[in-house]
Motif scaffolding. Sequence first.
Motif, mmCIF file in Angstrom:
data_model
loop_
_atom_site.group_PDB
_atom_site.id
_atom_site.type_symbol
_atom_site.label_atom_id
_atom_site.label_comp_id
_atom_site.label_asym_id
_atom_site.label_seq_id
_atom_site.Cartn_x
_atom_site.Cartn_y
_atom_site.Cartn_z
ATOM 1 N N ASP A 49 0.806 -1.216 0.000
ATOM 2 C CA ASP A 49 0.000 0.000 0.000
ATOM 3 C C ASP A 49 0.841 1.268 0.000
ATOM 4 O OD1 ASP A 49 0.878 -0.324 2.574
ATOM 5 O OD2 ASP A 49 -1.095 -0.309 3.495
ATOM 6 N N THR A 50 2.161 1.117 0.003
ATOM 7 C CA THR A 50 3.083 2.239 -0.226
ATOM 8 C C THR A 50 4.251 1.719 -1.055
ATOM 9 O OG1 THR A 50 4.355 1.856 1.792
ATOM 10 C CG2 THR A 50 2.506 3.411 1.942
ATOM 11 N N LEU A 51 4.836 2.603 -1.846
ATOM 12 C CA LEU A 51 5.984 2.260 -2.687
ATOM 13 C C LEU A 51 6.931 3.443 -2.768
ATOM 14 C CD1 LEU A 51 4.149 0.518 -5.649
ATOM 15 C CD2 LEU A 51 5.808 -0.582 -4.145
ATOM 16 N N ALA A 52 8.190 3.155 -2.960
ATOM 17 C CA ALA A 52 9.161 4.219 -3.196
ATOM 18 C C ALA A 52 8.922 4.804 -4.582
ATOM 19 C CB ALA A 52 10.578 3.661 -3.107
ATOM 20 N N THR A 85 2.350 7.156 -1.991
ATOM 21 C CA THR A 85 1.204 6.911 -1.110
ATOM 22 C C THR A 85 -0.121 7.133 -1.839
ATOM 23 O OG1 THR A 85 1.186 9.195 -0.291
ATOM 24 C CG2 THR A 85 2.525 7.589 0.929
ATOM 25 N N SER A 86 -0.074 7.586 -3.088
ATOM 26 C CA SER A 86 -1.268 7.876 -3.872
ATOM 27 C C SER A 86 -1.671 6.647 -4.698
ATOM 28 C CB SER A 86 -0.986 9.057 -4.804
ATOM 29 O OG SER A 86 -2.085 9.330 -5.630
ATOM 30 N N HIS A 87 -2.969 6.380 -4.767
ATOM 31 C CA HIS A 87 -3.472 5.231 -5.530
ATOM 32 C C HIS A 87 -3.188 5.398 -7.024
ATOM 33 C CE1 HIS A 87 -6.871 2.952 -7.493
ATOM 34 N NE2 HIS A 87 -6.168 2.020 -6.872
ATOM 35 N N HIS A 88 -2.766 4.314 -7.666
ATOM 36 C CA HIS A 88 -2.501 4.291 -9.105
ATOM 37 C C HIS A 88 -3.310 3.154 -9.718
ATOM 38 C CE1 HIS A 88 0.868 6.564 -7.564
ATOM 39 N NE2 HIS A 88 1.126 6.970 -8.785
ATOM 40 N N TYR A 102 -4.316 3.713 -19.843
ATOM 41 C CA TYR A 102 -4.368 5.097 -19.387
ATOM 42 C C TYR A 102 -4.276 5.079 -17.879
ATOM 43 C CZ TYR A 102 -9.247 3.754 -18.632
ATOM 44 O OH TYR A 102 -10.384 3.102 -18.229
ATOM 45 N N ARG A 103 -4.037 6.234 -17.276
ATOM 46 C CA ARG A 103 -4.069 6.302 -15.820
ATOM 47 C C ARG A 103 -5.505 6.486 -15.383
ATOM 48 N NH1 ARG A 103 -1.016 9.596 -11.075
ATOM 49 N NH2 ARG A 103 -2.202 8.540 -9.422
ATOM 50 N N GLY A 104 -6.024 5.510 -14.708
ATOM 51 C CA GLY A 104 -7.406 5.557 -14.244
ATOM 52 C C GLY A 104 -7.504 6.205 -12.882
ATOM 53 N N SER A 105 -8.679 6.104 -12.316
ATOM 54 C CA SER A 105 -8.897 6.703 -11.002
ATOM 55 C C SER A 105 -9.344 5.660 -10.003
ATOM 56 C CB SER A 105 -9.939 7.806 -11.103
ATOM 57 O OG SER A 105 -11.147 7.300 -11.610
#
Length: 105
Positions: A49-52, A85-88, A102-105
Amino acid sequence: MSLVTTHVLDTATGKPAAGIAVRFERQDGSLLAEGATDDDGRIRDLGPDTLAPGVYRLIFDTGSYLGPEAFFPDVTIAFRIVDGTSHHHVPVLLSPFAYSTYRGS
């Protein structure tokens, strides 16, 4: 929900693409997680749920879904995470001879 999620829609049938194996990797190829799309074509729990910040890849085993004569035996999508920390959400629209993302939401 994990930081990275995906969804595959089979645009030839207009239905979710269930059962596609997906690998989630760092740019260097080290595996972070793997899973398969559910009956709705989604993977909601793929990795931490977090990544560098950095470049990551999703690798879709489209050949198993499309069959042995698949023009695209796999689809690899590289993308950059700036905010770890932002959802992708990274959706894929798939057909036998084309795909898009595409980058979704």
